[in-house]
Design an enzyme around this catalytic site. Structure first.
Site, short mmCIF file in Angstrom:
data_model
loop_
_atom_site.label_atom_id
_atom_site.label_comp_id
_atom_site.label_asym_id
_atom_site.label_seq_id
_atom_site.Cartn_x
_atom_site.Cartn_y
_atom_site.Cartn_z
N SER A 104 -22.86 103.76 90.94
CA SER A 104 -21.80 102.68 90.91
C SER A 104 -21.71 102.29 92.37
O SER A 104 -21.43 103.18 93.16
CB SER A 104 -20.57 102.80 90.16
OG SER A 104 -19.72 101.73 90.62
N TYR A 122 -14.41 109.17 88.68
CA TYR A 122 -15.50 108.40 88.25
C TYR A 122 -16.45 108.07 89.67
O TYR A 122 -17.66 108.29 89.62
CB TYR A 122 -15.17 106.86 87.98
CG TYR A 122 -16.23 105.83 87.84
CD1 TYR A 122 -16.66 105.72 86.39
CD2 TYR A 122 -16.52 104.85 88.89
CE1 TYR A 122 -17.72 104.64 86.13
CE2 TYR A 122 -17.43 103.82 88.42
CZ TYR A 122 -18.01 103.83 87.32
OH TYR A 122 -19.06 102.88 86.86
N LYS A 141 -20.19 109.46 90.16
CA LYS A 141 -21.25 108.57 90.38
C LYS A 141 -21.99 108.94 91.93
O LYS A 141 -23.18 108.87 92.07
CB LYS A 141 -20.74 107.04 90.78
CG LYS A 141 -20.33 106.48 89.22
CD LYS A 141 -21.55 106.59 88.41
CE LYS A 141 -21.15 105.60 87.11
NZ LYS A 141 -22.19 105.82 85.95
P1 NAD Z 1 -19.12 99.81 78.50
O1 NAD Z 1 -17.89 100.66 78.18
O2 NAD Z 1 -19.45 98.29 77.93
O3 NAD Z 1 -20.37 100.65 77.77
C1 NAD Z 1 -20.68 102.03 77.78
C2 NAD Z 1 -20.83 102.57 76.58
O4 NAD Z 1 -21.12 103.91 76.57
C3 NAD Z 1 -19.80 102.36 75.63
O5 NAD Z 1 -20.35 101.56 74.50
C4 NAD Z 1 -19.54 103.77 75.05
O6 NAD Z 1 -19.14 103.84 73.77
C5 NAD Z 1 -20.59 104.65 75.33
N1 NAD Z 1 -20.32 106.14 75.62
C6 NAD Z 1 -19.25 106.37 76.58
N2 NAD Z 1 -19.17 107.93 76.37
C7 NAD Z 1 -20.15 108.28 75.59
C8 NAD Z 1 -20.69 109.46 75.14
N3 NAD Z 1 -20.14 110.51 75.52
N4 NAD Z 1 -21.61 109.56 74.46
C9 NAD Z 1 -22.60 108.43 73.97
N5 NAD Z 1 -21.95 107.21 74.39
C10 NAD Z 1 -21.01 107.03 75.30
O7 NAD Z 1 -19.57 100.02 79.95
P2 NAD Z 1 -20.58 99.41 80.85
O8 NAD Z 1 -20.10 98.70 82.08
O9 NAD Z 1 -21.87 98.63 80.09
O10 NAD Z 1 -21.07 100.60 81.65
C11 NAD Z 1 -22.39 101.27 81.70
C12 NAD Z 1 -22.80 101.92 82.75
O11 NAD Z 1 -22.94 101.33 83.85
C13 NAD Z 1 -21.81 103.08 83.01
O12 NAD Z 1 -22.17 104.29 83.51
C14 NAD Z 1 -20.83 102.62 84.12
O13 NAD Z 1 -20.36 103.45 84.81
C15 NAD Z 1 -22.22 101.81 84.87
N6 NAD Z 1 -21.60 100.82 85.78
C16 NAD Z 1 -21.11 99.60 85.25
C17 NAD Z 1 -20.81 98.68 86.08
C18 NAD Z 1 -20.41 97.16 85.64
O14 NAD Z 1 -20.08 96.36 86.58
N7 NAD Z 1 -20.05 97.02 84.35
C19 NAD Z 1 -20.79 98.87 87.47
C20 NAD Z 1 -21.18 99.93 87.92
C21 NAD Z 1 -21.57 101.05 87.02
#
Ligand code: NAD
Length: 313
Positions: free
Chosen positions: A156, A168, A172
């Site tokens: 991230s 977090y 990351k």
């Molecule tokens: P989100 O919460 O919409 O989706 C994450 C999914 O992971 C959820 O459906 C959740 O149920 C599942 N999950 C969480 N813990 C789990 C576990 N222990 N076992 C199995 N499933 C599990 O979040 P997102 O924004 O789609 O994030 C996805 C990834 O992208 C993450 O690693 C997040 O840190 C990273 N990220 C997202 C952004 C952003 O702008 N959305 C930015 C930087 C990094």
């Protein structure tokens, strides 16, 4: 692009963790649409990682099946080593191999020091770091045997400084070290390991505590559209494809912009006198130490060592 030139995944098996919602769901849909058999893993908990719910994984699988794709749901918890191994077993049992692992599952437990305690750290590391480590390690022998694999980790840009979500950002950061180091031993085995830093509007974006980012509900619908999750997934598709040769890199994607995030070094200040460098000299050469002119970006530790040895010589 016509179908002949399409990047396809026919015959390939992909695991996408956390694929019931958000970015993971978009990645899984794209890979399935291009012919991959996908294991849609999702525990279905809250964005802080509490509770379980099978419906996000099942819904995503139903969407893939309705579109003519092939997928199975898996609700194993990647926050536990046993869950990661069981997830990989699902892929091998259902589809007989494992070619692609997209380590995407994540939680967000917003807390700064001193509130960010040991439990906050451990729960966060469990999903982001240990989840990636154990899932990749469980898939590794299968990829090694095949002489082929594509592994994607998810960092991230929060790593640039997110004091309100310290654990977090810490997790990351660790994923970058993991990706770059594993990539070195992966390459001779036909396995590539790369890291993405996505940006999209998802559940975690709704956190009111997130600084400098408008909350989902207040976000202009145009901006919301501009930051859809499926605008990130083409990068995942590219890194997951057999034609890809990129290894050990960090790529950024969001709102239709794709870029490279690199770790660079300044040439710095070299004390070429016979005397010991002093604190005062370090202070006195601070501008030179930080000067970006002539900075270099080693692809790996060997390249950095060669530069270092050059200085010694
Ligand atoms: P989100 O919460 O919409 O989706 C994450 C999914 O992971 C959820 O459906 C959740 O149920 C599942 N999950 C969480 N813990 C789990 C576990 N222990 N076992 C199995 N499933 C599990 O979040 P997102 O924004 O789609 O994030 C996805 C990834 O992208 C993450 O690693 C997040 O840190 C990273 N990220 C997202 C952004 C952003 O702008 N959305 C930015 C930087 C990094």
């Amino acid at each position: 692009m016509n179908a002949k030139n399409e990047h396809r995944f026919d015959g390939r098996v992909a695991i996408v963790t956390g694929a019931g919602r958000g970015l993971g769901r978009a990645h899984a849909l794209l890979l399935a649409q291009r012919g991959a058999k996908v294991v849609v893993n999702d525990l279905g908990g809250s964005k802080e990682g509490e509770g379980v719910d099978a419906s996000p994984a099942t819904d995503a699988v139903n969407e893939i099946l309705a579109a003519g794709g092939v997928a199975v749901a898996d609700t194993n918890n990647v926050g536990s080593e046993a869950g990661c191994h069981a997830l990989v077993e699902t892929a091998v049992r259902e589809f007989g191999r494992i070619d692609i692992v997209v380590n995407n599952a994540g939680i967000s437990r917003w807390a700064a020091f001193p509130e960010a305690d040991a439990e906050n750290l451990e729960r966060t590391l469990d999903v982001h770091l240990r989840g990636t480590w154990h899932t990749t390690r469980a898939a590794w022998p299968h990829m090694e045997k095949q002489g082929y694999g594509r592994i994607i980790t998810t960092t991230s840009t929060g790593m640039l400084g997110l004091p309100e979500n310290l654990a977090y950002a810490t997790a990351k950061g660790a994923l970058i070290g993991f990706t770059r180091s594993l990539a070195v031993s992966a390459a001779p085995k036909g396995i590539l390991v790369n890291c993405i830093a996505p940006n999209a509007v998802t559940r975690p974006s709704e956190s009111a505590k997130k600084p400098n980012i408008v909350t989902d509900s207040k976000m202009d619908p145009e901006l919301l559209k501009a930051m859809q999750t499926d605008l990130v997934s083409p990068l995942v598709g590219y890194l997951a494809h057999e034609s890809c040769t990129v290894n050990g890199e960090i790529l950024v994607a969001g709102a239709k912009r794709f870029g490279r995030w690199f770790l660079g070094f300044t040439q710095g200040w070299l004390d070429d006198t016979d005397s010991m460098p002093t604190i005062e000299e370090v202070a006195g050469h601070w501008n030179e130490i930080n000067d970006l002119e002539g900075f270099y970006v080693p692809r790996n530790l060997n390249e950095w060592s060669a530069n270092f040895m050059g200085h010694l010589a």
